[in-house]
Design an enzyme around this catalytic site. Structure first.
Site, PDB file in Angstrom:
ATOM      1  N   ARG A 228       0.840  -1.191   0.000  1.00 35.00           N
ATOM      2  CA  ARG A 228       0.000   0.000   0.000  1.00 35.00           C
ATOM      3  C   ARG A 228       0.879   1.246   0.000  1.00 35.00           C
ATOM      4  NH1 ARG A 228      -3.335  -3.013  -1.395  1.00 35.00           N
ATOM      5  NH2 ARG A 228      -5.441  -3.376  -0.560  1.00 35.00           N
ATOM      6  N   HIS A 276      -0.505   0.021 -10.010  1.00 32.03           N
ATOM      7  CA  HIS A 276      -1.208  -0.915  -9.118  1.00 32.03           C
ATOM      8  C   HIS A 276      -1.663  -2.163  -9.883  1.00 32.03           C
ATOM      9  CE1 HIS A 276      -3.526  -0.910  -5.061  1.00 32.03           C
ATOM     10  NE2 HIS A 276      -3.216  -2.144  -5.410  1.00 32.03           N
TER      11      HIS A 276
END
Length: 313
Positions: A228, A276
């Site tokens: 993250r 991502h």
């Protein structure tokens, strides 16, 4: 039995038809605003408050992703988004482990074979062979030793790398040294050349990739963040790159996504960016796991992947 489905961009029909094929006698529907009809289970990602609030009849909520920090933040921002007492379950692997293995191995090998430096030399039109690294000079440390971290560790061991992991609790992985707990973090970092971050996102791990951590690594270390964006203090990384403590970074996740057009990471010569994409949820494997878990619950067995709300994963 009734199952609700909600996802802001997944193809609802694919998931509904897939779950019907696995649980033929179950009624599965896509949640729409105003739907207050009974439901026994919910399959959701970033559900609106009205989707689940007040549904105390639910037996389980399935988060359609490996991480649950986003859905837990919804609950933190607006209590009641997740009905109290209803177990929340995450997808533990569902095809993501092999993707993480591929991504992590590709990046470690890229740095180990000095491809980042050859790329810089190419931009300068320099023909300059560099000495090869030895495996014992290139210790790889994996932060987070859950299902994904263990899979990545095993794959890198197969390439001959010295691999170590750091996690909340001790893990047993063949040919991998396990460090665990805050008191062993410094030992884990000492001598490590490459950090791969696969930690869960919790208040405890927020900002853990910072100047203090970078300073304990081998000089000219590499950072690979696949977990993250909240784990990374961005300015600390830029500073560590500037003084040479960190030689390069590969980042797949960011504090704010998509990355703003003016962000300095875009043009930094030693930072590689991907949007991502390190690992995607694979629908077939995810539906297999959810269907199996529903059957376990209906048979009064313990389901897999239940989230400890206090720990955040």
């Amino acid at each position: 039995m009734n199952i609700l489905f909600y996802h802001p961009f997944f193809d609802a029909n694919q998931w509904i038809e897939g779950m019907r094929a696995r649980l033929p006698n179950v009624n599965i529907r896509q949640w729409e605003k105003g739907d207050n009809q009974p439901a026994d289970y919910a399959m959701v990602w970033l559900p609106p408050y009205e989707c689940l609030a007040g549904r105390k009849d639910l037996k389980g909520i399935f988060a359609l992703g490996a991480g649950v920090d986003a859905i837990l933040k919804q609950e933190q921002d607006k209590p009641g988004t997740l009905p109290a007492g209803v177990p929340l379950m995450r997808l533990e692997d569902t095809g993501m482990a092999i993707q993480m293995e591929e991504y992590a191995a590709a990046k470690v090998l890229y740095y180990f074979r000095r491809m980042d430096e050859y790329r810089q030399l190419q931009s300068q039109r320099q023909w300059k062979p560099l000495p090869a690294y030895q495996h014992d000079q290139f210790v790889v440390g994996i932060m987070g030793a859950g299902a994904l971290g263990q899979a990545v560790a095993k794959r890198l061991v197969s390439f001959g790398f010295h691999v170590r992991t750091w996690s909340r609790s001790e893990k047993q992985i063949d040919n991998v040294k396990s460090y665990f707990g805050r008191d062993q973090l410094s030992d884990f970092l000492s001598g490590t050349r490459v950090i791969i971050n696969l930690l869960p996102s919790t208040p405890e791990t927020s900002g853990i990739l910072n100047q203090q951590l970078f300073s304990q690594l081998q000089p000219n270390a590499y950072i690979i963040n696949l977990a993250r964006g909240a784990h990374l203090i961005e300015q600390d990384l830029l500073s560590a790159l500037e003084i040479g403590q960190v030689a390069g970074a590969s980042l797949d996740v960011f504090a704010n996504e998509p990355l703003s057009q003016m962000h300095p990471f875009w043009t930094h010569p030693r930072i590689a960016i991907t949007p991502h994409v390190a690992a995607f949820t694979m629908p077939t494997a995810a539906m297999d796991m959810i269907a199996s878990n529903i059957q376990r619950i209906e048979s009064n067995q313990q389901p897999k992947g239940v989230v400890d709300l206090a720990r955040g994963y």
